[in-house]
Design a protein around this motif. Structure first.
Motif, short mmCIF file in Angstrom:
data_model
loop_
_atom_site.label_atom_id
_atom_site.label_comp_id
_atom_site.label_asym_id
_atom_site.label_seq_id
_atom_site.Cartn_x
_atom_site.Cartn_y
_atom_site.Cartn_z
N ASN A 103 0.88 -1.44 0.03
CA ASN A 103 -0.02 -0.05 -0.03
C ASN A 103 0.81 1.21 -0.07
OD1 ASN A 103 -2.84 -1.09 -0.02
ND2 ASN A 103 -2.26 -1.82 2.12
N THR A 104 2.17 1.23 -0.25
CA THR A 104 3.02 2.20 -0.58
C THR A 104 3.48 2.60 -1.92
OG1 THR A 104 3.77 2.07 1.87
CG2 THR A 104 5.34 3.38 0.16
N ILE A 105 3.20 3.77 -2.26
CA ILE A 105 3.71 3.85 -3.73
C ILE A 105 4.76 4.97 -3.51
CG2 ILE A 105 1.28 3.60 -4.68
CD1 ILE A 105 1.01 6.64 -4.56
N TYR A 106 5.76 4.58 -4.65
CA TYR A 106 7.07 5.38 -4.75
C TYR A 106 7.06 6.30 -5.94
CZ TYR A 106 8.59 2.77 -0.67
OH TYR A 106 9.01 1.92 0.36
N VAL A 107 7.54 7.37 -5.89
CA VAL A 107 7.95 8.24 -7.33
C VAL A 107 9.59 8.59 -7.14
CG1 VAL A 107 5.82 8.76 -7.98
CG2 VAL A 107 7.28 10.17 -6.57
N ALA A 108 10.47 8.25 -7.90
CA ALA A 108 12.00 8.63 -7.98
C ALA A 108 12.40 9.42 -9.38
CB ALA A 108 12.49 7.25 -8.08
N MET A 124 13.15 11.13 -4.14
CA MET A 124 12.21 10.02 -3.88
C MET A 124 11.39 10.23 -3.14
SD MET A 124 12.63 5.99 -4.14
CE MET A 124 12.98 5.39 -2.28
N LEU A 125 9.99 9.96 -3.17
CA LEU A 125 8.87 10.12 -2.58
C LEU A 125 8.07 9.14 -2.19
CD1 LEU A 125 7.45 13.37 -4.07
CD2 LEU A 125 8.80 13.37 -1.95
N GLU A 136 9.59 12.55 2.06
CA GLU A 136 10.68 12.55 1.23
C GLU A 136 11.57 11.28 1.95
OE1 GLU A 136 12.61 15.31 -0.58
OE2 GLU A 136 11.73 16.84 -0.16
N GLU A 137 11.91 10.31 1.05
CA GLU A 137 12.76 9.31 1.32
C GLU A 137 14.27 9.69 1.08
OE1 GLU A 137 11.83 6.34 2.58
OE2 GLU A 137 9.65 6.52 2.17
N VAL A 138 15.12 8.77 1.33
CA VAL A 138 16.67 9.13 1.14
C VAL A 138 16.72 9.45 -0.26
CG1 VAL A 138 18.97 8.38 1.23
CG2 VAL A 138 17.45 8.00 3.15
N GLN A 171 16.18 0.14 6.21
CA GLN A 171 17.37 0.48 6.45
C GLN A 171 17.53 1.83 5.83
OE1 GLN A 171 16.80 -2.32 4.86
NE2 GLN A 171 17.82 -4.31 5.87
N GLU A 172 16.64 2.26 5.13
CA GLU A 172 16.58 3.83 4.64
C GLU A 172 18.08 3.90 3.73
OE1 GLU A 172 15.49 6.59 7.63
OE2 GLU A 172 13.49 6.29 6.99
N GLN A 173 18.33 3.04 2.99
CA GLN A 173 19.56 3.26 2.12
C GLN A 173 19.52 2.66 0.81
OE1 GLN A 173 22.31 0.87 4.90
NE2 GLN A 173 22.11 -0.81 3.69
N TRP A 174 20.58 3.34 -0.13
CA TRP A 174 20.79 2.73 -1.40
C TRP A 174 21.77 1.66 -1.48
CZ3 TRP A 174 17.19 3.77 -5.14
CH2 TRP A 174 16.27 4.74 -4.91
N GLU A 175 22.00 0.70 -2.56
CA GLU A 175 23.13 -0.03 -2.82
C GLU A 175 23.16 -0.26 -4.19
OE1 GLU A 175 22.40 -3.56 -0.06
OE2 GLU A 175 21.40 -4.40 -1.67
N PRO A 176 24.23 -0.37 -4.89
CA PRO A 176 24.31 -0.58 -6.24
C PRO A 176 23.84 -2.26 -6.55
CG PRO A 176 26.37 -0.61 -5.53
CD PRO A 176 25.48 -0.30 -4.29
N VAL A 177 23.41 -2.23 -7.77
CA VAL A 177 22.75 -3.49 -8.49
C VAL A 177 23.46 -3.43 -9.91
CG1 VAL A 177 20.88 -3.71 -7.02
CG2 VAL A 177 20.74 -2.56 -9.17
N PRO A 178 23.58 -4.65 -10.49
CA PRO A 178 24.06 -4.63 -12.02
C PRO A 178 23.18 -4.01 -12.91
CG PRO A 178 23.85 -6.81 -10.76
CD PRO A 178 23.15 -6.07 -10.09
N ALA A 179 23.92 -3.42 -13.68
CA ALA A 179 23.27 -2.83 -14.83
C ALA A 179 23.13 -3.81 -16.18
CB ALA A 179 24.25 -1.65 -15.50
N PRO A 180 22.32 -3.50 -17.12
CA PRO A 180 21.89 -4.17 -18.29
C PRO A 180 22.93 -4.05 -19.14
CG PRO A 180 20.39 -2.26 -18.36
CD PRO A 180 21.23 -2.47 -16.83
#
Length: 381
Positions: free
Chosen positions: A172-177, A189-190, A203-205, A252-261
Protein backbone atom coordinates in the motif's frame (compact mmCIF):
# COMPACT_ATOMS: atom_id res chain seq x y z
CA UNK A 1 -19.43 11.13 -17.84
CA UNK A 2 -16.50 11.29 -15.45
CA UNK A 3 -17.12 11.74 -11.76
CA UNK A 4 -14.52 13.65 -9.75
CA UNK A 5 -14.61 13.24 -6.00
CA UNK A 6 -12.63 14.68 -3.13
CA UNK A 7 -11.41 11.97 -0.74
CA UNK A 8 -11.46 12.81 2.97
CA UNK A 9 -7.94 12.28 4.26
CA UNK A 10 -8.48 9.89 7.14
CA UNK A 11 -7.10 6.44 7.85
CA UNK A 12 -10.47 4.85 7.12
CA UNK A 13 -10.32 5.87 3.42
CA UNK A 14 -9.35 2.92 2.36
CA UNK A 15 -8.45 -0.60 -39.39
CA UNK A 16 -7.25 -3.88 -39.78
CA UNK A 17 -8.58 -7.23 -38.73
CA UNK A 18 -5.66 -9.60 -39.27
CA UNK A 19 -2.92 -10.10 -36.69
CA UNK A 20 0.61 -9.17 -37.69
CA UNK A 21 3.77 -10.33 -35.98
CA UNK A 22 6.57 -7.84 -35.56
CA UNK A 23 10.11 -8.44 -36.75
CA UNK A 24 11.85 -10.50 -34.09
CA UNK A 25 15.24 -12.04 -33.45
CA UNK A 26 16.09 -15.40 -31.93
CA UNK A 27 15.49 -15.51 -28.19
CA UNK A 28 18.00 -16.95 -25.77
CA UNK A 29 15.14 -17.87 -23.44
CA UNK A 30 13.79 -21.43 -23.51
CA UNK A 31 10.15 -20.37 -23.16
CA UNK A 32 8.32 -19.33 -26.30
CA UNK A 33 8.05 -15.54 -26.61
CA UNK A 34 5.76 -14.09 -29.25
CA UNK A 35 5.46 -10.38 -30.08
CA UNK A 36 2.28 -9.43 -31.92
CA UNK A 37 1.07 -6.09 -33.23
CA UNK A 38 -2.43 -5.17 -32.07
CA UNK A 39 -4.88 -3.03 -34.01
CA UNK A 40 -7.00 -0.18 -32.74
CA UNK A 41 -6.06 3.04 -30.95
CA UNK A 42 -8.18 5.80 -29.39
CA UNK A 43 -9.22 8.49 -31.88
CA UNK A 44 -11.82 10.56 -30.06
CA UNK A 45 -9.57 13.61 -29.53
CA UNK A 46 -8.00 15.67 -32.28
CA UNK A 47 -4.77 14.05 -33.42
CA UNK A 48 -4.77 11.24 -30.84
CA UNK A 49 -4.84 8.63 -33.59
CA UNK A 50 -1.31 9.73 -34.55
CA UNK A 51 -0.11 8.08 -31.36
CA UNK A 52 1.02 9.51 -28.04
CA UNK A 53 3.93 9.12 -25.69
CA UNK A 54 4.24 9.60 -21.93
CA UNK A 55 0.57 8.85 -21.25
CA UNK A 56 -0.86 7.33 -18.10
CA UNK A 57 -1.50 3.67 -18.87
CA UNK A 58 -2.47 0.61 -16.87
CA UNK A 59 -4.79 -2.34 -16.44
CA UNK A 60 -7.97 -2.30 -14.37
CA UNK A 61 -9.73 -5.65 -14.23
CA UNK A 62 -9.74 -6.96 -17.77
CA UNK A 63 -9.35 -3.56 -19.43
CA UNK A 64 -6.42 -1.65 -20.81
CA UNK A 65 -6.59 1.98 -19.75
CA UNK A 66 -4.96 5.02 -21.37
CA UNK A 67 -5.23 8.65 -20.30
CA UNK A 68 -3.53 11.84 -21.43
CA UNK A 69 -0.23 11.80 -23.31
CA UNK A 70 1.21 14.13 -25.91
CA UNK A 71 2.29 14.34 -29.53
CA UNK A 72 2.85 16.88 -32.29
CA UNK A 73 -0.65 16.90 -33.75
CA UNK A 74 -0.17 20.15 -35.66
CA UNK A 75 3.21 21.08 -37.02
CA UNK A 76 5.87 18.38 -36.60
CA UNK A 77 8.76 18.70 -34.16
CA UNK A 78 11.20 18.88 -37.08
CA UNK A 79 9.26 21.91 -38.37
CA UNK A 80 9.35 23.61 -34.97
CA UNK A 81 5.90 22.49 -33.82
CA UNK A 82 4.74 22.49 -30.20
CA UNK A 83 3.60 19.52 -28.16
CA UNK A 84 -0.12 18.90 -27.99
CA UNK A 85 -1.36 17.49 -24.67
CA UNK A 86 -4.47 15.34 -24.10
CA UNK A 87 -6.88 14.63 -21.25
CA UNK A 88 -9.21 11.85 -22.48
CA UNK A 89 -9.51 8.60 -20.50
CA UNK A 90 -9.97 5.46 -22.62
CA UNK A 91 -10.56 1.76 -22.02
CA UNK A 92 -10.43 -1.36 -24.20
CA UNK A 93 -11.38 -4.91 -23.24
CA UNK A 94 -8.53 -7.44 -23.28
CA UNK A 95 -9.56 -10.45 -25.37
CA UNK A 96 -7.82 -13.13 -27.43
CA UNK A 97 -8.50 -10.98 -30.51
CA UNK A 98 -5.81 -8.78 -32.00
CA UNK A 99 -8.25 -5.86 -32.31
CA UNK A 100 -8.70 -3.41 -29.42
CA UNK A 101 -11.98 -1.47 -29.35
CA UNK A 102 -11.43 1.75 -27.44
CA UNK A 103 -14.08 3.81 -25.68
CA UNK A 104 -13.70 7.22 -24.10
CA UNK A 105 -14.98 6.91 -20.53
CA UNK A 106 -14.05 10.29 -19.11
CA UNK A 107 -11.54 13.12 -18.96
CA UNK A 108 -8.71 14.19 -16.71
CA UNK A 109 -9.15 17.60 -15.06
CA UNK A 110 -6.46 18.98 -17.38
CA UNK A 111 -4.31 17.77 -20.27
CA UNK A 112 -1.18 16.00 -19.01
CA UNK A 113 1.77 13.83 -20.03
CA UNK A 114 5.06 12.70 -18.45
CA UNK A 115 3.54 11.65 -15.14
CA UNK A 116 3.52 8.25 -13.42
CA UNK A 117 0.71 5.71 -13.45
CA UNK A 118 0.71 2.73 -11.09
CA UNK A 119 -1.77 -0.13 -11.52
CA UNK A 120 -3.11 -1.74 -8.36
CA UNK A 121 -5.98 -4.12 -7.73
CA UNK A 122 -9.03 -2.52 -9.34
CA UNK A 123 -7.49 0.94 -9.67
CA UNK A 124 -4.71 3.14 -11.02
CA UNK A 125 -2.82 5.92 -9.24
CA UNK A 126 -2.04 8.89 -11.53
CA UNK A 127 0.78 11.09 -10.30
CA UNK A 128 2.13 14.45 -11.45
CA UNK A 129 3.33 15.18 -14.98
CA UNK A 130 3.32 18.36 -16.99
CA UNK A 131 1.57 20.18 -19.81
CA UNK A 132 1.95 23.40 -21.76
CA UNK A 133 1.50 25.39 -18.53
CA UNK A 134 4.27 23.61 -16.60
CA UNK A 135 4.68 20.90 -13.98
CA UNK A 136 1.82 19.44 -11.93
CA UNK A 137 1.46 18.35 -8.32
CA UNK A 138 -1.91 16.60 -8.69
CA UNK A 139 -2.45 12.95 -7.69
CA UNK A 140 -5.59 10.92 -8.47
CA UNK A 141 -6.98 7.46 -7.87
CA UNK A 142 -8.75 6.18 -11.01
CA UNK A 143 -11.45 3.51 -10.83
CA UNK A 144 -14.12 2.34 -13.25
CA UNK A 145 -17.80 2.47 -12.34
CA UNK A 146 -20.18 -0.41 -13.04
CA UNK A 147 -21.30 1.33 -16.20
CA UNK A 148 -17.67 1.62 -17.34
CA UNK A 149 -17.32 5.33 -16.62
CA UNK A 150 -14.23 6.78 -14.99
CA UNK A 151 -14.21 7.87 -11.35
CA UNK A 152 -11.37 10.08 -10.10
CA UNK A 153 -10.67 10.53 -6.41
CA UNK A 154 -8.15 13.15 -5.35
CA UNK A 155 -5.21 12.04 -3.21
CA UNK A 156 -2.68 14.27 -1.41
CA UNK A 157 -0.80 16.49 -3.84
CA UNK A 158 2.94 16.16 -4.32
CA UNK A 159 4.96 18.63 -2.24
CA UNK A 160 6.41 20.01 -5.48
CA UNK A 161 5.68 19.75 -9.20
CA UNK A 162 7.20 16.57 -10.60
CA UNK A 163 7.40 15.17 -14.11
CA UNK A 164 9.41 12.67 -16.14
CA UNK A 165 9.94 10.50 -13.06
CA UNK A 166 9.27 6.80 -12.50
CA UNK A 167 7.13 5.06 -9.91
CA UNK A 168 6.09 1.73 -8.43
CA UNK A 169 4.06 0.27 -5.57
CA UNK A 170 5.11 -1.90 -2.63
CA UNK A 171 1.92 -3.12 -0.99
CA UNK A 172 0.00 0.00 0.00
CA UNK A 173 3.02 2.29 -0.35
CA UNK A 174 3.70 4.03 -3.63
CA UNK A 175 7.04 5.53 -4.63
CA UNK A 176 8.09 8.07 -7.22
CA UNK A 177 11.75 8.65 -8.03
CA UNK A 178 13.81 11.08 -10.06
CA UNK A 179 12.44 13.28 -12.81
CA UNK A 180 12.17 17.05 -12.72
CA UNK A 181 11.44 18.69 -9.35
CA UNK A 182 9.90 22.10 -9.95
CA UNK A 183 11.46 22.01 -13.40
CA UNK A 184 14.98 20.95 -12.39
CA UNK A 185 16.47 17.42 -12.66
CA UNK A 186 16.52 15.74 -9.26
CA UNK A 187 17.62 12.77 -7.16
CA UNK A 188 14.39 12.92 -5.13
CA UNK A 189 12.32 9.99 -3.99
CA UNK A 190 8.91 10.32 -2.36
CA UNK A 191 6.52 7.79 -0.83
CA UNK A 192 2.84 7.82 0.08
CA UNK A 193 1.15 5.28 2.36
CA UNK A 194 -2.32 4.76 0.91
CA UNK A 195 -3.49 3.38 4.27
CA UNK A 196 -2.69 6.74 5.86
CA UNK A 197 -3.07 9.33 3.10
CA UNK A 198 -3.63 12.08 5.66
CA UNK A 199 0.09 11.91 6.45
CA UNK A 200 0.87 13.05 2.92
CA UNK A 201 4.02 12.41 0.93
CA UNK A 202 7.26 11.54 2.70
CA UNK A 203 10.68 12.45 1.36
CA UNK A 204 12.80 9.32 1.31
CA UNK A 205 16.59 9.22 1.10
CA UNK A 206 17.63 10.61 -2.32
CA UNK A 207 19.33 8.13 -4.64
CA UNK A 208 23.13 8.44 -5.09
CA UNK A 209 24.95 10.20 -7.91
CA UNK A 210 23.56 12.59 -10.47
CA UNK A 211 19.94 13.43 -11.16
CA UNK A 212 17.94 11.03 -13.32
CA UNK A 213 15.20 12.22 -15.67
CA UNK A 214 13.13 9.44 -17.30
CA UNK A 215 14.54 6.49 -15.35
CA UNK A 216 12.70 3.17 -14.89
CA UNK A 217 11.90 1.49 -11.60
CA UNK A 218 10.09 -1.51 -10.11
CA UNK A 219 9.53 -3.05 -6.68
CA UNK A 220 10.41 -6.61 -5.68
CA UNK A 221 10.34 -8.04 -2.14
CA UNK A 222 9.74 -4.57 -0.74
CA UNK A 223 12.85 -3.11 -2.40
CA UNK A 224 12.73 -0.49 -5.15
CA UNK A 225 15.05 -0.97 -8.15
CA UNK A 226 16.08 2.00 -10.31
CA UNK A 227 17.97 2.11 -13.62
CA UNK A 228 18.70 4.58 -16.39
CA UNK A 229 17.82 8.25 -16.59
CA UNK A 230 19.62 11.28 -17.94
CA UNK A 231 20.75 14.64 -16.67
CA UNK A 232 21.25 17.58 -19.03
CA UNK A 233 24.09 20.05 -18.58
CA UNK A 234 23.36 22.24 -15.56
CA UNK A 235 25.28 24.43 -13.13
CA UNK A 236 28.43 24.00 -15.18
CA UNK A 237 28.31 20.21 -15.01
CA UNK A 238 28.44 17.85 -17.96
CA UNK A 239 25.39 16.06 -19.32
CA UNK A 240 25.09 12.37 -18.47
CA UNK A 241 23.13 9.28 -19.47
CA UNK A 242 23.01 6.63 -16.75
CA UNK A 243 23.56 2.92 -17.36
CA UNK A 244 24.01 1.90 -13.72
CA UNK A 245 21.34 0.93 -11.22
CA UNK A 246 20.51 0.97 -7.51
CA UNK A 247 18.00 -0.53 -5.16
CA UNK A 248 16.45 1.11 -2.14
CA UNK A 249 15.97 -0.75 1.14
CA UNK A 250 13.18 1.13 2.95
CA UNK A 251 13.73 -0.45 6.36
CA UNK A 252 17.39 0.50 6.35
CA UNK A 253 16.71 3.76 4.49
CA UNK A 254 19.69 3.20 2.24
CA UNK A 255 20.60 2.62 -1.39
CA UNK A 256 22.99 0.01 -2.77
CA UNK A 257 24.27 -0.64 -6.32
CA UNK A 258 22.87 -3.43 -8.49
CA UNK A 259 24.09 -4.76 -11.87
CA UNK A 260 23.34 -2.74 -14.96
CA UNK A 261 21.87 -4.21 -18.17
CA UNK A 262 24.21 -4.90 -21.07
CA UNK A 263 24.00 -6.01 -24.70
CA UNK A 264 24.30 -9.81 -24.68
CA UNK A 265 26.56 -10.09 -27.74
CA UNK A 266 29.11 -7.44 -26.79
CA UNK A 267 28.72 -6.74 -23.06
CA UNK A 268 28.29 -3.04 -23.86
CA UNK A 269 26.36 -1.18 -21.13
CA UNK A 270 22.75 -0.47 -22.05
CA UNK A 271 20.78 2.49 -20.78
CA UNK A 272 17.08 2.18 -19.98
CA UNK A 273 16.60 5.95 -20.17
CA UNK A 274 13.13 6.65 -21.58
CA UNK A 275 12.31 2.94 -21.36
CA UNK A 276 9.62 1.12 -19.42
CA UNK A 277 9.45 -1.71 -16.89
CA UNK A 278 7.11 -4.03 -15.02
CA UNK A 279 7.26 -6.90 -12.55
CA UNK A 280 6.80 -10.27 -14.25
CA UNK A 281 7.10 -12.77 -11.39
CA UNK A 282 8.27 -12.92 -7.78
CA UNK A 283 11.88 -12.69 -8.97
CA UNK A 284 11.82 -11.14 -12.47
CA UNK A 285 11.66 -7.49 -13.53
CA UNK A 286 11.22 -6.93 -17.26
CA UNK A 287 12.46 -3.77 -18.99
CA UNK A 288 12.42 -2.65 -22.59
CA UNK A 289 12.70 0.41 -24.80
CA UNK A 290 14.71 3.55 -24.29
CA UNK A 291 17.26 5.62 -26.16
CA UNK A 292 20.75 4.82 -27.40
CA UNK A 293 23.14 6.23 -24.80
CA UNK A 294 25.78 7.52 -27.22
CA UNK A 295 23.45 9.16 -29.74
CA UNK A 296 21.30 10.68 -27.00
CA UNK A 297 24.25 11.98 -24.99
CA UNK A 298 25.71 13.59 -28.09
CA UNK A 299 22.46 15.54 -28.51
CA UNK A 300 21.70 16.57 -24.90
CA UNK A 301 25.30 17.67 -24.33
CA UNK A 302 24.99 20.00 -27.32
CA UNK A 303 28.05 18.48 -29.00
CA UNK A 304 26.29 17.13 -32.12
CA UNK A 305 29.49 15.42 -33.25
CA UNK A 306 27.55 12.62 -34.94
CA UNK A 307 25.31 14.85 -37.00
CA UNK A 308 24.56 18.55 -37.35
CA UNK A 309 21.98 19.90 -34.92
CA UNK A 310 19.69 21.07 -37.72
CA UNK A 311 19.61 17.52 -39.11
CA UNK A 312 19.13 15.68 -35.82
CA UNK A 313 15.33 15.27 -36.09
CA UNK A 314 15.42 14.37 -39.79
CA UNK A 315 17.06 10.94 -39.67
CA UNK A 316 15.28 7.61 -40.36
CA UNK A 317 13.97 5.66 -37.36
CA UNK A 318 16.77 3.07 -37.42
CA UNK A 319 19.47 5.75 -37.10
CA UNK A 320 18.46 6.55 -33.49
CA UNK A 321 18.98 2.92 -32.40
CA UNK A 322 16.26 2.83 -29.75
CA UNK A 323 16.48 -0.29 -27.59
CA UNK A 324 14.32 -3.15 -28.90
CA UNK A 325 15.53 -5.73 -26.39
CA UNK A 326 13.31 -7.30 -23.74
CA UNK A 327 15.66 -7.42 -20.75
CA UNK A 328 14.97 -9.57 -17.68
CA UNK A 329 16.55 -8.87 -14.30
CA UNK A 330 16.51 -11.75 -11.82
CA UNK A 331 16.47 -10.22 -8.34
CA UNK A 332 17.48 -13.49 -6.66
CA UNK A 333 20.46 -14.14 -8.92
CA UNK A 334 21.31 -10.44 -9.31
CA UNK A 335 21.66 -11.10 -13.01
CA UNK A 336 20.40 -9.72 -16.33
CA UNK A 337 19.33 -11.78 -19.36
CA UNK A 338 18.19 -10.76 -22.81
CA UNK A 339 14.96 -12.58 -23.54
CA UNK A 340 13.95 -11.17 -26.90
CA UNK A 341 14.59 -8.50 -29.51
CA UNK A 342 11.87 -7.01 -31.68
CA UNK A 343 11.40 -3.81 -33.68
CA UNK A 344 8.03 -3.44 -31.91
CA UNK A 345 9.82 -2.82 -28.62
CA UNK A 346 12.19 -0.10 -29.85
CA UNK A 347 10.36 2.88 -28.39
CA UNK A 348 10.85 5.62 -25.84
CA UNK A 349 8.10 7.02 -23.65
CA UNK A 350 5.97 3.88 -23.94
CA UNK A 351 4.23 1.94 -21.15
CA UNK A 352 4.74 -1.77 -20.36
CA UNK A 353 1.74 -3.44 -18.75
CA UNK A 354 1.49 -7.03 -17.52
CA UNK A 355 -1.51 -9.36 -17.15
CA UNK A 356 -0.96 -13.09 -16.69
CA UNK A 357 1.22 -14.49 -19.47
CA UNK A 358 0.71 -11.34 -21.52
CA UNK A 359 2.43 -7.97 -21.64
CA UNK A 360 1.28 -4.93 -23.58
CA UNK A 361 3.60 -2.15 -24.74
CA UNK A 362 1.54 0.97 -25.42
CA UNK A 363 2.36 4.00 -27.55
CA UNK A 364 5.61 5.90 -27.21
CA UNK A 365 7.83 7.40 -29.87
CA UNK A 366 9.78 5.68 -32.64
CA UNK A 367 12.31 8.53 -32.83
CA UNK A 368 12.48 12.03 -31.37
CA UNK A 369 9.26 13.88 -32.26
CA UNK A 370 7.52 10.93 -33.98
CA UNK A 371 4.89 9.14 -31.89
CA UNK A 372 3.36 5.77 -32.66
CA UNK A 373 -0.18 4.47 -32.36
CA UNK A 374 1.12 0.91 -32.12
CA UNK A 375 0.23 -1.38 -29.26
CA UNK A 376 2.05 -4.71 -29.14
CA UNK A 377 1.22 -7.83 -27.14
CA UNK A 378 4.05 -9.97 -25.81
CA UNK A 379 3.04 -13.51 -24.90
CA UNK A 380 5.45 -15.53 -22.76
CA UNK A 381 4.64 -19.22 -22.43
Amino acid sequence: MIKVRQVLLCSAVPFFFLAASCVRENSSRKQDIHVQQMFGFPNQEFGYELGVSACYAGIIGNKLVMAGGCNFAGKSAAEGGSKYFYKGIYTAEITEDSVLVWKQVGELPSPVAYGVSISRSGEMILIGGNNADGGLTSVFRLKLAEDGGAILDTLPSLPFAQDNMSGAASGNTIYVAGGNRNGSPSTSMLSLNLNEPELGWKEEVPFPGTARVQPVCAVQDGMLYLWGGFCPSQNGGEASVATDGYRYLPLQEQWEPVPAPAVAETGEPLTLTGGTSCVWSDSIILCTGGVDKDIFLDAISGDYKRIAKEDYLLQPVAWYRFNGRLMAYNTRRNHWEEWEESACLARAGAALLGKGQQLFIVGGELKPGIRTAEISRITIK
